[in-house]
Design a protein around this motif. Structure first.
Motif, PDB file in Angstrom:
ATOM      1  N   ASP A 211      -2.012  11.169  -0.861  1.00  0.00           N
ATOM      2  CA  ASP A 211      -1.509  10.375   0.355  1.00  0.00           C
ATOM      3  C   ASP A 211      -2.331   8.868   0.160  1.00  0.00           C
ATOM      4  O   ASP A 211      -3.468   8.855   0.087  1.00  0.00           O
ATOM      5  CB  ASP A 211      -1.741  10.790   1.747  1.00  0.00           C
ATOM      6  CG  ASP A 211      -1.145  10.064   2.882  1.00  0.00           C
ATOM      7  OD1 ASP A 211       0.137   9.411   2.380  1.00  0.00           O
ATOM      8  OD2 ASP A 211      -1.231  10.136   3.983  1.00  0.00           O
ATOM      9  N   VAL A 212      -1.467   7.787   0.268  1.00  0.00           N
ATOM     10  CA  VAL A 212      -2.146   6.588   0.065  1.00  0.00           C
ATOM     11  C   VAL A 212      -1.722   5.701   1.288  1.00  0.00           C
ATOM     12  O   VAL A 212      -0.719   5.913   1.887  1.00  0.00           O
ATOM     13  CB  VAL A 212      -1.806   6.053  -1.147  1.00  0.00           C
ATOM     14  CG1 VAL A 212      -2.020   6.585  -2.296  1.00  0.00           C
ATOM     15  CG2 VAL A 212       0.002   5.688  -1.356  1.00  0.00           C
ATOM     16  N   HIS A 213      -2.382   4.745   1.681  1.00  0.00           N
ATOM     17  CA  HIS A 213      -2.067   3.776   2.713  1.00  0.00           C
ATOM     18  C   HIS A 213      -0.812   3.072   2.294  1.00  0.00           C
ATOM     19  O   HIS A 213      -0.873   2.277   1.355  1.00  0.00           O
ATOM     20  CB  HIS A 213      -3.098   2.675   2.996  1.00  0.00           C
ATOM     21  CG  HIS A 213      -4.445   3.528   3.561  1.00  0.00           C
ATOM     22  ND1 HIS A 213      -4.547   3.878   4.850  1.00  0.00           N
ATOM     23  CD2 HIS A 213      -5.584   3.429   3.021  1.00  0.00           C
ATOM     24  CE1 HIS A 213      -5.624   4.503   5.035  1.00  0.00           C
ATOM     25  NE2 HIS A 213      -6.505   3.941   3.909  1.00  0.00           N
ATOM     26  N   ALA A 214       0.160   2.858   3.276  1.00  0.00           N
ATOM     27  CA  ALA A 214       1.740   2.257   3.045  1.00  0.00           C
ATOM     28  C   ALA A 214       1.309   1.012   2.573  1.00  0.00           C
ATOM     29  O   ALA A 214       2.157   0.436   1.859  1.00  0.00           O
ATOM     30  CB  ALA A 214       2.362   2.508   4.342  1.00  0.00           C
ATOM     31  N   GLN A 215       0.336   0.329   3.152  1.00  0.00           N
ATOM     32  CA  GLN A 215       0.312  -1.362   2.628  1.00  0.00           C
ATOM     33  C   GLN A 215      -0.050  -1.284   1.109  1.00  0.00           C
ATOM     34  O   GLN A 215       0.335  -2.493   0.725  1.00  0.00           O
ATOM     35  CB  GLN A 215      -1.048  -1.698   3.623  1.00  0.00           C
ATOM     36  CG  GLN A 215      -2.618  -1.465   2.917  1.00  0.00           C
ATOM     37  CD  GLN A 215      -3.504  -1.512   3.809  1.00  0.00           C
ATOM     38  OE1 GLN A 215      -3.258  -1.189   4.912  1.00  0.00           O
ATOM     39  NE2 GLN A 215      -4.725  -1.975   3.400  1.00  0.00           N
ATOM     40  N   PHE A 216      -0.328  -0.389   0.481  1.00  0.00           N
ATOM     41  CA  PHE A 216      -0.461  -0.625  -0.933  1.00  0.00           C
ATOM     42  C   PHE A 216       0.679  -0.303  -1.640  1.00  0.00           C
ATOM     43  O   PHE A 216       0.763  -0.276  -2.819  1.00  0.00           O
ATOM     44  CB  PHE A 216      -1.525   0.113  -1.485  1.00  0.00           C
ATOM     45  CG  PHE A 216      -2.982  -0.201  -0.848  1.00  0.00           C
ATOM     46  CD1 PHE A 216      -3.609  -1.453  -1.126  1.00  0.00           C
ATOM     47  CD2 PHE A 216      -3.671   0.573  -0.034  1.00  0.00           C
ATOM     48  CE1 PHE A 216      -4.575  -1.935  -0.726  1.00  0.00           C
ATOM     49  CE2 PHE A 216      -4.637   0.190   0.513  1.00  0.00           C
ATOM     50  CZ  PHE A 216      -5.330  -1.104   0.256  1.00  0.00           C
ATOM     51  N   LEU A 217       1.890   0.248  -0.965  1.00  0.00           N
ATOM     52  CA  LEU A 217       3.080   0.304  -1.699  1.00  0.00           C
ATOM     53  C   LEU A 217       4.104  -0.787  -1.776  1.00  0.00           C
ATOM     54  O   LEU A 217       4.214  -1.503  -0.999  1.00  0.00           O
ATOM     55  CB  LEU A 217       4.016   1.591  -1.136  1.00  0.00           C
ATOM     56  CG  LEU A 217       2.711   2.884  -1.325  1.00  0.00           C
ATOM     57  CD1 LEU A 217       3.576   4.203  -0.548  1.00  0.00           C
ATOM     58  CD2 LEU A 217       2.786   3.384  -2.811  1.00  0.00           C
TER      59      LEU A 217
END
Length: 115
Positions: A109-115
């Motif tokens: 899971d990654v922070h959405a801001q980096f997508l």
């Protein structure tokens, strides 16, 4: 945080790689630095402590990274290898969006801001 709760481990080369990955991920993941090289005895110790965990190898796309990757393939074949695009060469200098996509492809899971 209790170590038993952490199911995923990402192995990187250096501290700058670790800081970059920590900023992007959005779940409890242990990040281990090899500092570029790792002795067989240290690797054996590490493998023992990582038993029953999902282990990901994220190293640079250069000669030292490939050497480390080969060592992990030989000594720890269960680990999943993640690759950054060769044009970026280093995890620390790759764009956050690129690393986020690589991690997401491994169900991290990654922070959405980096997508």
């Amino acid at each position: 945080m209790n170590q038993e709760e952490i199911e995923k481990v990402i192995i990187v080369e250096g501290k700058s790689d670790k800081k970059k990955v920590e900023k992007i991920i959005n779940e409890s993941v242990e990040i281990i630095c090899t500092n570029g090289t790792i002795s067989v005895s240290k690797l054996d110790e590490m493998i023992e402590s990582l038993f029953n965990k999902d282990v990901y190898i994220l190293v640079d796309s250069d000669d030292s990274g490939e050497k480390l990757r080969k060592q992990f393939r030989r000594e720890f074949p269960e680990a999943e290898h993640l690759y950054i695009d060769k044009m970026y060469r280093e995890v620390a200098t790759a764009p956050e969006q690129h690393i986020a996509i690589v991690l997401l492809s491994a169900n991290i899971d990654v922070h959405a801001q980096f997508l």
